[in-house]
Design an enzyme around this catalytic site. Structure first.
Site, PDB file in Angstrom:
ATOM      1  N   ASP A   1       0.666  -1.167  -0.036  1.00  0.00           N
ATOM      2  CA  ASP A   1       0.075  -0.298   0.080  1.00  0.00           C
ATOM      3  C   ASP A   1       0.948   1.308  -0.033  1.00  0.00           C
ATOM      4  O   ASP A   1       1.627   1.269   0.936  1.00  0.00           O
ATOM      5  CB  ASP A   1      -1.156  -0.151   1.099  1.00  0.00           C
ATOM      6  CG  ASP A   1      -1.628  -0.767   0.992  1.00  0.00           C
ATOM      7  OD1 ASP A   1      -1.889  -1.650  -0.096  1.00  0.00           O
ATOM      8  OD2 ASP A   1      -2.643  -1.435   2.586  1.00  0.00           O
TER       9      ASP A   1
ATOM     10  N   ASP B   1     -15.171  -2.943  -1.362  1.00  0.00           N
ATOM     11  CA  ASP B   1     -14.886  -2.323   0.163  1.00  0.00           C
ATOM     12  C   ASP B   1     -15.860  -2.309   0.586  1.00  0.00           C
ATOM     13  O   ASP B   1     -17.248  -1.214   0.130  1.00  0.00           O
ATOM     14  CB  ASP B   1     -13.875  -1.169  -0.077  1.00  0.00           C
ATOM     15  CG  ASP B   1     -12.763  -1.344  -0.844  1.00  0.00           C
ATOM     16  OD1 ASP B   1     -13.057  -2.425  -0.799  1.00  0.00           O
ATOM     17  OD2 ASP B   1     -12.672  -0.586  -1.386  1.00  0.00           O
TER      18      ASP B   1
END
Length: 244
Positions: free
Chosen positions: A8, A129
């Site tokens: 990330d 998500d």
């Protein structure tokens, strides 16, 4: 079952967030390309990249870091975060990204996502998500009223390579993967599902492996690898060898 170690990217560095909050970022490696090499040397044969700044900004922000990762490894890379139009999709696939992950676009511009699936077979992944079962977008900053399952079903016949299903409330929290919700989603659709969020250790890998027949194609693992809570070779052995 495949394992996707996560890189990330925030401000060009490799970090992990807690439940998607940018202010709760822990830096693990200032050099994402170096981290990619480490994962490859540990035996992982694919990578999951997220441009965190891009997810919030609505455009690719950590381009230099992504390019460095692509140059540093021969592992297939899937990239998400800030990819919001067709030009961005085509651009990253031309630059060597194997698959792009589309979340906000999937909710707000599904027609463009479906067109990209037709033009780039097996290279488009839909990212779903969810917080409390509802889809969150714009880097998880905005909550929609769309159910995760309804969004997944909207792409049933579109040619989507996979769906990445993230339980936001567990992401980066080391609370254990939500295997049951992931399997429930996977059973309800024909698209392969990749689990994401909350993997704390080897037991989570075993739980997902045991549910592989439900349609779980893989799992994304971040903090548990960085913290040393998960031994790479053991995780890969279980994922590949039907050992649960």
């Amino acid at each position: 079952m495949n394992i996707y170690p996560a890189i990330d990217l925030k401000d060009g560095k490799c970090v992990r967030l807690l439940k998607g909050r940018m202010e709760d970022a822990t830096e693990f490696n200032p050099d994402p390309a170096n981290q990619a090499v480490r994962f490859r040397e540990a035996g992982f044969d694919r990578l999951h990249l997220v441009d965190l700044n891009g997810a919030f900004d609505g455009r690719s922000t950590n381009e230099a870091a992504v390019r460095a990762v692509l140059n540093a490894t021969d592992a297939p890379v899937q990239l998400g975060g800030g990819i919001r139009d067709r030009r961005a999709i085509d651009n990253w696939l031309e630059r060597g990204v194997t698959r792009v992950i589309l979340g906000t676009m999937a909710l707000r511009n599904p027609a463009t996502v479906k067109a990209a699936c037709r033009d780039h077979p097996e290279q488009i992944v839909v990212g779903i998500d969810a917080r409390g079962g509802k889809v969150a977008v714009e880097g998880w900053a905005e909550q929609s009223e769309m159910d995760a399952l309804d969004l997944a079903k909207a792409f049933e016949d579109a040619g989507v390579a996979a769906i990445v299903f993230t339980d936001i409330d567990r992401d980066g929290a080391l609370q254990g993967v939500n295997a049951e919700a992931t399997a429930e989603l996977a059973r309800a659709i024909s698209i392969p599902v990749i689990a994401s969020g909350g993997v704390a250790g080897i037991e989570d890998v075993k739980r997902l492996k045991a549910l592989e027949d439900a349609g779980i194609e893989g799992v994304i693992i971040g903090r548990a690898l960085y913290d040393g809570r998960l031994e790479p070779m053991e995780a890969l052995r279980i994922a590949r060898d039907n050992i649960v």
